[in-house]
Motif scaffolding. Structure first.
Motif, PDB file in Angstrom:
ATOM      1  N   ALA A 195       0.839  -1.204   0.000  1.00  0.00           N
ATOM      2  CA  ALA A 195       0.000   0.000   0.000  1.00  0.00           C
ATOM      3  C   ALA A 195       0.872   1.252   0.000  1.00  0.00           C
ATOM      4  N   SER A 196       0.255   2.350  -0.426  1.00  0.00           N
ATOM      5  CA  SER A 196       1.013   3.596  -0.540  1.00  0.00           C
ATOM      6  C   SER A 196       0.172   4.758  -0.008  1.00  0.00           C
ATOM      7  N   LEU A 197       0.755   5.524   0.881  1.00  0.00           N
ATOM      8  CA  LEU A 197       0.069   6.687   1.446  1.00  0.00           C
ATOM      9  C   LEU A 197       1.007   7.874   1.398  1.00  0.00           C
ATOM     10  N   HIS A 198       0.537   8.959   0.801  1.00  0.00           N
ATOM     11  CA  HIS A 198       1.276  10.228   0.842  1.00  0.00           C
ATOM     12  C   HIS A 198       0.462  11.185   1.680  1.00  0.00           C
ATOM     13  N   GLU A 199       0.959  11.483   2.856  1.00  0.00           N
ATOM     14  CA  GLU A 199       0.303  12.450   3.741  1.00  0.00           C
ATOM     15  C   GLU A 199       1.029  13.782   3.620  1.00  0.00           C
ATOM     16  N   ALA A 200       0.259  14.831   3.416  1.00  0.00           N
ATOM     17  CA  ALA A 200       0.868  16.158   3.348  1.00  0.00           C
ATOM     18  C   ALA A 200       0.177  17.074   4.343  1.00  0.00           C
ATOM     19  N   LEU A 201       0.958  17.935   4.930  1.00  0.00           N
ATOM     20  CA  LEU A 201       0.432  18.908   5.887  1.00  0.00           C
ATOM     21  C   LEU A 201       0.868  20.287   5.422  1.00  0.00           C
ATOM     22  N   LEU A 202      -0.111  21.117   5.137  1.00  0.00           N
ATOM     23  CA  LEU A 202       0.171  22.489   4.726  1.00  0.00           C
ATOM     24  C   LEU A 202      -0.467  23.366   5.786  1.00  0.00           C
ATOM     25  N   ALA A 203       0.352  23.902   6.678  1.00  0.00           N
ATOM     26  CA  ALA A 203      -0.189  24.510   7.889  1.00  0.00           C
ATOM     27  C   ALA A 203       0.311  25.934   8.061  1.00  0.00           C
ATOM     28  N   GLN A 204      -0.583  26.876   7.764  1.00  0.00           N
ATOM     29  CA  GLN A 204      -0.261  28.296   7.929  1.00  0.00           C
ATOM     30  C   GLN A 204      -0.924  28.787   9.201  1.00  0.00           C
ATOM     31  N   GLY A 205      -0.121  29.248  10.148  1.00  0.00           N
ATOM     32  CA  GLY A 205      -0.663  29.574  11.454  1.00  0.00           C
ATOM     33  C   GLY A 205      -0.639  31.049  11.773  1.00  0.00           C
TER      34      GLY A 205
END
Lengths: 274, 424
Positions: free
Chosen positions: B213-223
């Motif tokens: 299986a393949s998972l690409h998790e991305a977090l784009l977090a502007q605070g």
């Protein structure tokens, strides 16, 4: 034909594009330039030759405004104005170009975007319309044949992973896009094979016009086989000791630099004896 | 007395928080809240909390906590993406506020399945962590949710984008996502976080990747300078699975990212890419853990940070290679730009290698912008200020280009560089 003048003042009625007068400069407290004088007029090609460490590249960097070098005396005038008072970017916008001996790799910065930003800086200075991304890409693709460069290099980061020859082609491409009035090319021939040398030198020749000037810095005669200079200068210990025409370059190729050194030593001894 | 100079009382803050949070929906969460209410916030005396100043939490008015989110000002969703956001009741809805119509291949888990799976990956990943305090997960545990559980089948699925944008100050958003990826399935998951006021965001992912299986998790977090982010990922990887995480974080008063990965049988691939841009008083902290429990696992990790003004970046990269993990090939790199005398970078590799037939490398660089690069650009008519921005853009782009296509509408490079374009 060569002279023993310590500096070059070609007989020319017009105002020089670049005029270096008794320039002294140092880096980290070490004096490198010890009184360089040079006048370059529109339409001229000059070559400076000399041993390693004679101050050739330092002269190029000082003229371009490298912050590591300190000018301790002398002047540099560009089209009559004080060049040394300008920031490096202002010198470039005004039409002074330095071709680097070792072009810097800048990861992550697209070559195409870099070329566009720098080209537009120059265009704005000249009062020309800036080019948007699409117009610039057309313009740069039209310019690529001058250095026979693969368009794929536009998509890569600036100089990253380029071979020595590709970097030098990229330098001349920048020169073509920036359209300088004075181009100082610091050992553009170093690291090039014969074919690449012909391409790069051919590009430089194509860009030479009656209204601009080129200063070539080189160790070897082979570049001057392709580009014929109007003046050849020999730099020794931070000064221009001898100026001549292309024949001087041939003489250096044949005899090396020792005889220039010897004449310099004799000259200094003579001055001392007086 | 454990109040620090900035007025955060570490001994009482958690109990006061528990008084004000909405009641949790599950017995498990209630139990955990009971336990946490008597605990203190992690002390700087704990090794893994040594540099993590929690003072930013003091901005939160605990009596005014809410879960309201907003969709205003968001860019359009990327092509083919399934964008979800939280509604007023704290449930996930689609981009038009309607219940989600799940495409084939994404099947919501039943409540009993969620209850059984909840915490499984997190606890497995935590088993071998020397420092037991995992504040982000603890805070998520005691919150009311929501929990989204999905079984993932097959490839060619739309990218899943989860948007969190508080509607007003003092938001407390603690979603948890459980993913079970069946063999050879593939999914891209993007957390899109944008926070313009005081808040605490606690996105938490637990994922179990089946074989291949393949998972690409991305977090784009502007605070925001008074907001805090605790982002936790707990990943269990089966053989020949591939997990990639790309995190881009900036603007938070405090952020703490904790990606934790266990290659349960080895022979899997893990790629962690992080970019933290700490300006002003921002403190951006990443504590990662990758553990290989079988042979022939691979890790490719690169964490990049830029610290300017009084910003601070912390990176702690733990890699565990026990004896069964022969043939492991792991590389970790920490690249940092320090642009101010008042900024600070703390970076620490933490490699524990017991297996003897492995290849594990690590490196860390901290530098300022290079003068030769700046001069090169200046010599082409680009001002020193613009040259610096171009170089920063290049630095950012090395990570930003790793983001999945679904992140493109957020224009992350432009957002990182600020509103003004790079112009001559």
């Amino acid at each position: 034909m060569s002279s023993l003048l310590p500096c070059c003042f070609p007989v020319c009625q017009s105002e020089p594009l670049l005029e270096v007068d008794d320039l002294h400069a140092e880096v980290e407290g070490n004096a490198i330039l010890r009184g360089v004088s040079l006048r370059i007029h529109a339409g001229e090609i000059h070559a400076i030759m000399g041993r390693n460490g004679s101050g050739k590249s330092t002269l190029a960097k000082v003229v371009a405004g490298h912050p590591a070098y300190t000018v301790t005396a002398g002047t540099v005038r560009y089209r009559g104005d004080d060049l040394l008072a300008l920031e490096p970017e202002d010198r470039a916008r005004a039409g002074l170009f330095l071709g680097f001996q070792h072009p810097v790799e800048i990861p992550g910065v697209s070559n195409l975007e870099f070329l566009r930003v720098s080209s537009n800086a120059r265009r704005r200075y000249k009062g020309e319309e800036e080019l948007d991304t699409f117009a610039f890409e057309d313009h740069v693709r039209d310019t690529l044949p001058i250095v026979q460069m693969d368009p794929a290099f536009l998509e890569r980061s600036v100089n990253e992973g380029f071979s020595g020859g590709e970097k030098k082609r990229n330098e001349i491409l920048q020169m073509a896009l920036l359209d300088p009035l004075v181009a100082v090319l610091d050992e553009t021939d170093s690291g090039l094979d014969i074919d690449a040398l012909r391409i790069v030198a051919g590009g430089v020749q194509q860009l030479a016009r009656p209204d601009n000037a080129t200063l070539l810095i080189t160790h070897y005669q082979r570049l001057l086989d392709v580009i014929t200079p109007d003046f050849v200068h020999v730099m020794v210990n931070g000064r221009i000791l001898r100026t001549g025409d292309k024949g001087l370059a041939l003489e250096l190729e044949e005899r090396g630099y020792d005889w220039v050194d010897q004449e310099d030593a004799d000259s200094l001894a003579e001055v001392g004896a007086r | 007395m454990t109040a620090n100079a900035t007025g955060l009382d570490r001994s009482s803050w958690l109990s006061r928080l528990c008084e004000h949070l909405p009641q949790p929906s599950t017995h498990r969460s209630g139990q955990r809240r009971h336990n946490l209410a008597t605990a203190t916030l992690p002390s700087p005396r704990l090794e893994h909390w040594r540099f993590t100043d929690l003072a930013s939490l003091r901005h939160l008015d605990l009596a005014a906590l809410h879960q309201r989110t907003s969709l205003s000002g968001l860019p359009g969703a990327g092509p083919g993406a399934l964008r979800l956001s939280l509604d007023a009741a704290g449930g996930w809805v689609d981009g038009k506020g309607r219940p989600v119509a799940w495409p084939a291949g994404l099947e919501p888990m039943a409540a009993a399945e969620i209850e059984a799976a909840l915490g499984r990956a997190a606890e497995r990943c935590a088993q071998h962590q020397r420092d037991a305090r995992r504040l982000g997960q603890e805070l998520n545990d005691i919150s009311a949710g929501p929990v989204l559980g999905l079984k993932v089948r097959g490839a060619g699925l739309p990218a899943l984008e989860l948007v969190l944008q508080p509607a007003a100050a003092h938001a407390w958003l603690a979603p948890r996502v459980l993913l079970q990826l069946e063999a050879n399935s593939r999914l891209e998951l993007l957390w899109s976080l944008r926070c313009n006021s005081t808040a605490v965001l606690l996105p938490t992912l637990e994922a179990e990747l089946g074989e291949g299986a393949s998972l690409h998790e991305a977090l784009l977090a502007q605070g925001h300078g008074t907001a805090s982010l605790f982002a936790t990922s707990a990943i269990l990887q089966g053989r020949h699975s591939d997990y990639r995480r790309t995190g881009v974080v900036w603007g938070w008063g405090l952020s703490r990212e904790e990606p934790r990965v266990v290659q349960v049988q080895g022979a899997a691939g893990t790629s962690l890419r992080g970019l933290a841009v700490a300006r002003d008083d921002s403190l951006l902290d990443t504590h990662s853990l990758v553990r290989f429990e079988g042979p022939d696992g691979r890790l490719d990790q690169c964490h990049q940070a830029l610290a300017d003004n009084a910003g601070r970046s912390v990176f702690n990269g733990s890699v565990q290679v026990p004896r069964p993990a022969q043939g492991t090939d792991a590389a970790q790199l920490s690249r940092n730009l320090l642009l101010s005398d008042h900024a600070r970078i703390d970076t620490k590799p933490e490699l524990e290698i017991v297996a003897d037939d492995v290849k594990c490398t690590h490196g860390a660089t901290i530098s300022r912008l290079r003068d030769d690069e700046l001069f090169y650009l200046q010599s082409r008519g680009i001002s020193r200020h613009q040259a610096a921005r171009l170089l920063q853009r290049g630095f950012f782009d090395a990570v930003v280009r790793q983001l999945p296509a679904v992140a493109a509408p957020w224009s992350p490079l432009q957002a990182l560089l600020g509103a003004s374009e790079v112009r001559p």
